[in-house]
Design a protein around this motif. Structure first.
Motif, PDB file in Angstrom:
ATOM      1  N   GLY A 126       9.250  69.403  12.949  1.00 12.76           N
ATOM      2  CA  GLY A 126       8.130  69.745  12.068  1.00 12.76           C
ATOM      3  C   GLY A 126       7.447  68.495  11.530  1.00 12.76           C
ATOM      4  O   GLY A 126       6.215  68.433  11.433  1.00 12.76           O
ATOM      5  N   ARG A 127       8.231  67.479  11.214  1.00 15.15           N
ATOM      6  CA  ARG A 127       7.657  66.214  10.745  1.00 15.15           C
ATOM      7  C   ARG A 127       6.903  65.508  11.874  1.00 15.15           C
ATOM      8  O   ARG A 127       5.854  64.906  11.645  1.00 15.15           O
ATOM      9  N   ILE A 128       7.455  65.566  13.078  1.00 17.39           N
ATOM     10  CA  ILE A 128       6.757  64.983  14.233  1.00 17.39           C
ATOM     11  C   ILE A 128       5.424  65.701  14.431  1.00 17.39           C
ATOM     12  O   ILE A 128       4.385  65.068  14.648  1.00 17.39           O
ATOM     13  N   ALA A 129       5.444  67.029  14.344  1.00 16.21           N
ATOM     14  CA  ALA A 129       4.210  67.815  14.509  1.00 16.21           C
ATOM     15  C   ALA A 129       3.175  67.431  13.453  1.00 16.21           C
ATOM     16  O   ALA A 129       1.992  67.283  13.753  1.00 16.21           O
ATOM     17  N   ARG A 130       3.626  67.245  12.215  1.00 14.59           N
ATOM     18  CA  ARG A 130       2.716  66.864  11.135  1.00 14.59           C
ATOM     19  C   ARG A 130       2.116  65.479  11.399  1.00 14.59           C
ATOM     20  O   ARG A 130       0.919  65.256  11.224  1.00 14.59           O
TER      21      ARG A 130
ATOM     22  N   LYS B 275       4.708  50.567  18.398  1.00 12.44           N
ATOM     23  CA  LYS B 275       3.978  50.657  17.127  1.00 12.44           C
ATOM     24  C   LYS B 275       3.842  52.121  16.708  1.00 12.44           C
ATOM     25  O   LYS B 275       4.008  52.458  15.529  1.00 12.44           O
ATOM     26  N   PHE B 276       3.547  52.986  17.658  1.00 15.91           N
ATOM     27  CA  PHE B 276       3.419  54.413  17.387  1.00 15.91           C
ATOM     28  C   PHE B 276       4.721  54.978  16.799  1.00 15.91           C
ATOM     29  O   PHE B 276       4.707  55.702  15.799  1.00 15.91           O
ATOM     30  N   ILE B 277       5.844  54.617  17.402  1.00 14.93           N
ATOM     31  CA  ILE B 277       7.144  55.106  16.933  1.00 14.93           C
ATOM     32  C   ILE B 277       7.458  54.549  15.546  1.00 14.93           C
ATOM     33  O   ILE B 277       7.990  55.258  14.688  1.00 14.93           O
ATOM     34  N   LEU B 278       7.113  53.295  15.312  1.00 11.80           N
ATOM     35  CA  LEU B 278       7.330  52.701  13.991  1.00 11.80           C
ATOM     36  C   LEU B 278       6.493  53.411  12.929  1.00 11.80           C
ATOM     37  O   LEU B 278       6.972  53.692  11.831  1.00 11.80           O
ATOM     38  N   GLU B 279       5.249  53.721  13.257  1.00  5.66           N
ATOM     39  CA  GLU B 279       4.388  54.442  12.318  1.00  5.66           C
ATOM     40  C   GLU B 279       4.958  55.822  12.000  1.00  5.66           C
ATOM     41  O   GLU B 279       4.923  56.271  10.848  1.00  5.66           O
ATOM     42  N   LEU B 280       5.492  56.495  13.017  1.00  6.80           N
ATOM     43  CA  LEU B 280       6.146  57.797  12.794  1.00  6.80           C
ATOM     44  C   LEU B 280       7.350  57.637  11.877  1.00  6.80           C
ATOM     45  O   LEU B 280       7.529  58.410  10.929  1.00  6.80           O
ATOM     46  N   LEU B 281       8.152  56.631  12.121  1.00  5.44           N
ATOM     47  CA  LEU B 281       9.338  56.393  11.296  1.00  5.44           C
ATOM     48  C   LEU B 281       8.946  56.111   9.851  1.00  5.44           C
ATOM     49  O   LEU B 281       9.532  56.663   8.915  1.00  5.44           O
ATOM     50  N   GLU B 282       7.941  55.271   9.662  1.00  4.13           N
ATOM     51  CA  GLU B 282       7.514  54.929   8.300  1.00  4.13           C
ATOM     52  C   GLU B 282       6.894  56.117   7.583  1.00  4.13           C
ATOM     53  O   GLU B 282       7.153  56.340   6.394  1.00  4.13           O
ATOM     54  N   ALA B 283       6.105  56.913   8.298  1.00  2.54           N
ATOM     55  CA  ALA B 283       5.399  58.027   7.666  1.00  2.54           C
ATOM     56  C   ALA B 283       6.294  59.234   7.432  1.00  2.54           C
ATOM     57  O   ALA B 283       6.203  59.886   6.393  1.00  2.54           O
ATOM     58  N   GLU B 284       7.147  59.555   8.405  1.00  2.00           N
ATOM     59  CA  GLU B 284       7.892  60.816   8.342  1.00  2.00           C
ATOM     60  C   GLU B 284       9.414  60.661   8.294  1.00  2.00           C
ATOM     61  O   GLU B 284      10.135  61.647   8.221  1.00  2.00           O
ATOM     62  N   LYS B 285       9.885  59.418   8.396  1.00  2.00           N
ATOM     63  CA  LYS B 285      11.337  59.150   8.344  1.00  2.00           C
ATOM     64  C   LYS B 285      12.088  59.861   9.469  1.00  2.00           C
ATOM     65  O   LYS B 285      13.198  60.347   9.288  1.00  2.00           O
ATOM     66  N   VAL B 286      11.446  59.902  10.635  1.00  4.55           N
ATOM     67  CA  VAL B 286      12.070  60.485  11.832  1.00  4.55           C
ATOM     68  C   VAL B 286      12.107  59.391  12.893  1.00  4.55           C
ATOM     69  O   VAL B 286      11.076  58.784  13.201  1.00  4.55           O
ATOM     70  N   LEU B 287      13.295  59.151  13.437  1.00  7.93           N
ATOM     71  CA  LEU B 287      13.452  58.118  14.451  1.00  7.93           C
ATOM     72  C   LEU B 287      13.608  58.751  15.830  1.00  7.93           C
ATOM     73  O   LEU B 287      14.512  59.557  16.052  1.00  7.93           O
ATOM     74  N   ILE B 288      12.696  58.406  16.717  1.00  3.61           N
ATOM     75  CA  ILE B 288      12.783  58.773  18.124  1.00  3.61           C
ATOM     76  C   ILE B 288      12.658  57.461  18.909  1.00  3.61           C
ATOM     77  O   ILE B 288      12.454  56.403  18.316  1.00  3.61           O
ATOM     78  N   VAL B 289      12.787  57.520  20.214  1.00  2.00           N
ATOM     79  CA  VAL B 289      12.706  56.307  21.026  1.00  2.00           C
ATOM     80  C   VAL B 289      11.491  56.394  21.930  1.00  2.00           C
ATOM     81  O   VAL B 289      11.253  57.424  22.574  1.00  2.00           O
TER      82      VAL B 289
ATOM     83  N   ASP C 142      18.781  73.504  11.812  1.00  2.00           N
ATOM     84  CA  ASP C 142      17.962  73.255  10.623  1.00  2.00           C
ATOM     85  C   ASP C 142      17.385  71.843  10.626  1.00  2.00           C
ATOM     86  O   ASP C 142      16.204  71.641  10.326  1.00  2.00           O
ATOM     87  N   ASP C 143      18.208  70.861  10.987  1.00  2.00           N
ATOM     88  CA  ASP C 143      17.733  69.478  11.025  1.00  2.00           C
ATOM     89  C   ASP C 143      16.722  69.272  12.148  1.00  2.00           C
ATOM     90  O   ASP C 143      15.740  68.548  11.976  1.00  2.00           O
ATOM     91  N   LEU C 144      16.956  69.904  13.293  1.00  2.00           N
ATOM     92  CA  LEU C 144      15.994  69.818  14.397  1.00  2.00           C
ATOM     93  C   LEU C 144      14.643  70.390  13.988  1.00  2.00           C
ATOM     94  O   LEU C 144      13.600  69.795  14.258  1.00  2.00           O
TER      95      LEU C 144
ATOM     96  N   PHE D  60       8.216  59.946  24.846  1.00  2.00           N
ATOM     97  CA  PHE D  60       9.231  59.547  23.884  1.00  2.00           C
ATOM     98  C   PHE D  60      10.469  60.403  24.119  1.00  2.00           C
ATOM     99  O   PHE D  60      10.420  61.425  24.784  1.00  2.00           O
ATOM    100  N   ARG D  61      11.591  59.930  23.587  1.00  2.00           N
ATOM    101  CA  ARG D  61      12.846  60.658  23.769  1.00  2.00           C
ATOM    102  C   ARG D  61      13.302  61.252  22.445  1.00  2.00           C
ATOM    103  O   ARG D  61      13.274  60.591  21.412  1.00  2.00           O
ATOM    104  N   VAL D  62      13.718  62.503  22.498  1.00  2.00           N
ATOM    105  CA  VAL D  62      14.249  63.210  21.337  1.00  2.00           C
ATOM    106  C   VAL D  62      15.655  63.691  21.672  1.00  2.00           C
ATOM    107  O   VAL D  62      15.881  64.279  22.733  1.00  2.00           O
ATOM    108  N   VAL D  63      16.583  63.463  20.773  1.00  2.00           N
ATOM    109  CA  VAL D  63      17.955  63.951  20.928  1.00  2.00           C
ATOM    110  C   VAL D  63      18.022  65.324  20.280  1.00  2.00           C
ATOM    111  O   VAL D  63      17.591  65.501  19.147  1.00  2.00           O
TER     112      VAL D  63
END
Length: 197
Positions: A181-185, A138-152, A174-176, A165-168
Motif C-alpha cells: 500500500g505504501r509502494i502504491a501511494r 535513486k528511485f528506491i532511495l526516494e521510496l525508502l525515505e518517503a514511505e519507509k519501505v525497502l525493496i531492491v 498484514d505487513d505485506l 524491482f524486487r519484492v520479498v
C-alpha cells in the motif's frame, strides 16, 4: 520452493560428461536462515578436475569453519518431514502471501509482473511511460525515505533497464498489505509529479 505444480530438474542430472558443482543449504526451504549450513556436491566428469578438487579441499581445510550444530541440522532436515510442501501448496502460508503480493502489486497502475513458480520474491516491471525512471537506485532511495519501505532495484540484479524491482513476499499478510500500500501511494505520487497519471 515450488508453486503450482512446477518441478525442478538439477542441471547435474542432465549429463555426466562435464563437471558439475551443485550447492545447496538450509536457509530457504528449511527456513534456517543464519545457520550458515550448506553442502556442495561435485559430480560428473571429475577425472580432468583433480587440481580443482584438491584446491577445494585445501580451501575447506584452511578457511571454512564447520558449524557443527548446523551440520547435524542438515541430516535432520533432509531426512525428516518436508513441511515446505505444506507452505507452498494452495492454502499454505507462502502460497497465500505470493498471491496477495502479486494481486496487490499488479493492481497498481503501470505495474506488471510474472507470477513466480518458485522462491520468495516477485520482480515487478514498471511501465516506463508512466514511470520515467533514469536512476533506479535513486528511485528506491526516494521510496525508502518517503514511505519507509525497502525493496531492491533491478540493477542490483544486473537488470539493464531502470524499470524493475524486487519484492520479498515472506512477511505476514498484514505487513505485506501495508508495505505494498505504501509502494502504491509512492507510485501514485510519482505519476502525479511526472504528469503521467
Amino acid at each position: 520452493m515450488l508453486y503450482d505444480g512446477a518441478t525442478h530438474t538439477s542441471m547435474a542430472s542432465l549429463a555426466d560428461d562435464v563437471l558439475f558443482v551443485t550447492l545447496n543449504g538450509l536457509s530457504k526451504n528449511y527456513r534456517a536462515c543464519g545457520y550458515r549450513s550448506g553442502w556442495m556436491v561435485v559430480s560428473g566428469a571429475k577425472k580432468n578436475a583433480q587440481d580443482y578438487l584438491d584446491g577445494l579441499n585445501i580451501l575447506a581445510s584452511m578457511r571454512l569453519c564447520s558449524n557443527v550444530p548446523g551440520q547435524y541440522a542438515i541430516q535432520t532436515a533432509l531426512g525428516g518431514y518436508q513441511s515446505i510442501n505444506d507452505l507452498v501448496a494452495p492454502g499454505g502460508r507462502l502460497y497465500k502471501q505470493r498471491e496477495l503480493a502479486y494481486n496487490l502489486l499488479t493492481a497498481i497502475p503501470g505495474v506488471t509482473c510474472v507470477k513466480p513458480k518458485a522462491a520468495l520474491y516477485l520482480f515487478p516491471k514498471l511501465d516506463h511511460k508512466m514511470y520515467p525512471i533514469k536512476d533506479d537506485q535513486k528511485f528506491i532511495l526516494e521510496l525508502l525515505e518517503a514511505e519507509k519501505v525497502l525493496i531492491v532495484q533491478g540493477s542490483g540484479f544486473n537488470w539493464k533497464h531502470p524499470d524493475h524491482f524486487r519484492v520479498v513476499f515472506l512477511p505476514n499478510a498484514d505487513d505485506l498489505t501495508e508495505a505494498i500500500g505504501r509502494i502504491a501511494r509512492f507510485l501514485e505520487h510519482y505519476r502525479k509529479q511526472h504528469g503521467t497519471n
